[in-house]
Design a protein around this motif. Structure first.
Motif, short mmCIF file in Angstrom:
data_model
loop_
_atom_site.label_atom_id
_atom_site.label_comp_id
_atom_site.label_asym_id
_atom_site.label_seq_id
_atom_site.Cartn_x
_atom_site.Cartn_y
_atom_site.Cartn_z
N ARG A 62 0.84 -1.19 0.00
CA ARG A 62 0.00 0.00 0.00
C ARG A 62 0.87 1.24 0.00
O ARG A 62 1.84 1.34 0.75
CB ARG A 62 -0.92 0.02 1.22
CG ARG A 62 -2.03 -1.02 1.17
CD ARG A 62 -2.99 -0.82 2.34
NE ARG A 62 -3.62 0.49 2.27
CZ ARG A 62 -4.04 1.15 3.33
NH1 ARG A 62 -3.88 0.65 4.55
NH2 ARG A 62 -4.61 2.33 3.20
N PHE A 63 0.54 2.20 -0.87
CA PHE A 63 1.24 3.48 -0.97
C PHE A 63 2.73 3.29 -1.16
O PHE A 63 3.55 3.91 -0.48
CB PHE A 63 0.98 4.33 0.28
CG PHE A 63 -0.46 4.71 0.47
CD1 PHE A 63 -1.09 5.57 -0.41
CD2 PHE A 63 -1.18 4.19 1.52
CE1 PHE A 63 -2.42 5.92 -0.23
CE2 PHE A 63 -2.51 4.53 1.70
CZ PHE A 63 -3.13 5.39 0.82
N ALA A 64 3.10 2.44 -2.09
CA ALA A 64 4.52 2.22 -2.37
C ALA A 64 5.13 3.44 -3.06
O ALA A 64 4.52 4.02 -3.95
CB ALA A 64 4.70 0.98 -3.24
N ARG A 65 6.34 3.83 -2.65
CA ARG A 65 7.04 4.94 -3.30
C ARG A 65 8.54 4.69 -3.24
O ARG A 65 9.04 4.06 -2.31
CB ARG A 65 6.68 6.29 -2.69
CG ARG A 65 7.02 6.47 -1.22
CD ARG A 65 5.82 6.27 -0.35
NE ARG A 65 6.06 6.59 1.06
CZ ARG A 65 5.39 6.02 2.04
NH1 ARG A 65 4.47 5.11 1.81
NH2 ARG A 65 5.63 6.38 3.28
N VAL A 66 9.23 5.19 -4.22
CA VAL A 66 10.67 4.96 -4.36
C VAL A 66 11.44 5.86 -3.41
O VAL A 66 11.21 7.08 -3.35
CB VAL A 66 11.12 5.23 -5.81
CG1 VAL A 66 12.63 5.15 -5.93
CG2 VAL A 66 10.45 4.24 -6.75
#
Length: 545
Positions: free
Chosen positions: A495-499
């Motif tokens: 959930r809400f993956a970001r680099v």
């Protein structure tokens, strides 16, 4: 107005860096719209469709016909075709929708097709967000910017504001008020890494609210009429009979409340967000025929998602019995909320005067199974539609080192760059990798340039949409949680993956495993693997603030 003119404006805005120049381009396009085209045209310039649901997925966009040689489409014609697509239903609807989509794209030039793909996919990143459109509307209509912004905040509808300003000017904008029954764009919270950083933004004393991992709701009541809206202003009243009944029982005539709906277990602890989301999405006609009464105790016995009760908790009040409270300071609104609602319907909140007290409230929220806290400035008004420093959310952050399995070509401002990453965890049993989802978040222009070159070096195939790569590049990903997902082979998704960053110092053989991912989410290893959906986007539907 020709649809091509909007496509060219969109491309020009994307290629322009200065805010003033962007506003000039947008204002010029708005002036040229016919009165009947202002609503769809302003939406297109904002990167949105006027119709919220079209039923058009990535597969339909990928299998489009060759572009037309000459432009024939108008803004009105495109809007009419998309409106027709959005209402297709019943037997044969899938084939009929494909026909209509093919007809639309077949009549569009290459530039028009690019704009349509961005609009349907929701990935038109041209830098023309609502703030810029508000400036452009004010300039095009020659009305005060403050009047446009206020009307936009109260209506929550850029299209309505554009039509009012461009057809009737400031007088029409002044007629836009808070109306019970018409949802407002909610106030949002920015993020902080810890409570100390949050308090620097809000100041002290501050109010610390428990952050529930539920669905953001805005509830409007006028007499016996109750309506429930999501943060994106969709009407979900029919799906939330418990919320309707709880608000209808209040000894009030008119009220607008801001809060969350969540499913709880028998002990009052929150169930996973996915169960709340599923319960809200699947509450059907059969459930609505049952008696819609609020639970006597907080929550209901754990069970299948469609048997769980949704319990409302409110943290703000925007209108009460004929009086607007938007511009009142927080402590005034919250006292009005406490006077109007019983304690069991109000989110847990604490007033703090030190970082130690805030840290204790944060720890208590996590211990109770909640998502975190929102720290709020007590003197701030309700800033409709804004994500400012008056509300700051603090949540624990998870990170994983994952492997990139494929990358999608970007659209709009990211055209020509490899953007959306397919993320995989290592499977120690097979030596392969298990896909967990996708993300294009957290990518700076510098990272986009770097990864475009890097993944073209690792490419094993390119169908024009997705570039398959050798699973060698490790990337550090931050995310908020793990949830069950039938879309991906491992049965779970982030959930809400970001680099965060690329890990050139780490080989793929040292990436985190699927077992680690499941352990974070408390998921057992599935007995069978689900079939991955190539067209599935990152698991972020029905997300809370």
């Amino acid at each position: 107005m020709r649809f091509l003119d909007l496509a060219e404006t969109s491309a020009a805005v994307a290629a322009t860096s200065g805010r003033k120049a962007k506003v000039e381009l947008l204002a010029d396009a708005l002036r040229r719209l016919e009165p009947g085209e202002i609503a769809p045209g302003s939406a297109y310039l904002a990167g949105e469709l006027r119709q919220r649901q079209t039923g058009v997925g990535y597969a339909s966009l990928r299998e489009r016909p060759a572009p037309a040689a000459e432009p024939t489409l108008t803004v009105a014609a495109v809007d009419a075709l998309i409106a027709e697509i959005s209402v297709v239903a019943g037997a044969g609807s899938q084939a009929r929708r494909r026909e209509l989509v093919a007809a639309l794209f077949g009549a569009a030039t290459a530039d028009e097709q690019r704009l349509l793909v961005g609009l349907f996919s929701g990935e038109l990143r041209q830098g023309a967000q609502a703030g810029l459109l508000a400036d452009a509307i004010a300039k095009a209509a020659e009305v005060p910017l403050t009047a446009v912004r206020r009307a936009l905040l109260l209506s929550g509808d850029l299209k309505q504001v554009a039509v009012a300003a461009l057809t009737a000017g400031a007088a029409a904008l002044a007629e836009i008020h808070l109306r019970v029954g018409t949802p407002l764009t909610p106030m949002l919270a920015q993020s902080a890494s810890d409570v100390g950083a949050a308090l620097l933004a809000t100041g002290m004393p501050a109010t610390v609210d428990v952050k529930l991992d539920g669905i953001r709701i805005q509830v409007h009541r006028s007499g016996d009429d109750v309506a429930v809206f999501t943060r994106s202003l969709d009407d979900i009243t029919a799906r939330m009979p418990e919320v309707v009944e709880a608000v209808r029982k209040l000894p009030l005539r008119e009220v607008v409340l801001d809060g969350e709906a969540i499913t709880l277990d028998a002990s009052g602890r929150p169930r996973p967000f996915q169960e709340t989301s599923s319960r809200a999405a699947t509450r059907g006609a059969a459930a609505r025929r049952k008696s819609a009464t609020a639970p006597e105790a907080p929550g209901a016995a754990a069970g299948p998602a469609d048997q769980l009760a949704l319990v409302p908790f409110f943290f703000d009040i925007l209108h009460l019995d004929g009086v607007d409270l938007l511009d009142e300071p927080g402590h005034v609104r919250w006292q009005a909320l406490a006077d109007a609602l019983p304690p069991e319907l109000i989110v847990g909140r604490t007033t703090v005067t030190s970082e130690e007290e805030a840290a204790a409230a944060f720890a208590a929220a996590l211990a109770a199974g909640q998502e975190g806290v929102v720290i709020k400035a007590a003197e701030a008004p309700y800033d409709v539609g804004r994500r400012g420093s008056a509300w700051v959310k603090v949540k624990p952050r998870h990170t994983l080192d994952l492997v990139v399995l494929a990358v999608e070509w970007g659209h709009g401002r990211r055209k020509g760059w490899l953007s959306n990453l397919h993320l995989g965890a290592r499977d120690p049993g097979t030596g392969g990798f298990v896909m967990l989802g996708k993300t294009f978040k957290g990518l700076t222009d510098e990272l986009l340039r770097w990864q475009t070159a890097r993944f073209q070096e690792l490419a094993t195939g390119d169908d024009g949409w997705v570039v398959r790569v050798r699973p060698e590049q490790v990337v550090e990903i931050a995310f908020d949680g793990v949830q069950t997902s039938p879309r991906y082979p491992g049965g779970v998704a982030l959930r809400f993956a970001r680099v965060l960053r690329y890990r050139d110092d780490k080989p793929a053989a040292e990436a985190d495993t699927i077992d680690t991912v499941r352990a974070i989410g408390g998921h057992a290893t599935p007995e069978t693997s689900a079939t991955p959906d190539k067209n599935a986007t990152t698991e972020e539907s029905a997300t809370p603030d």
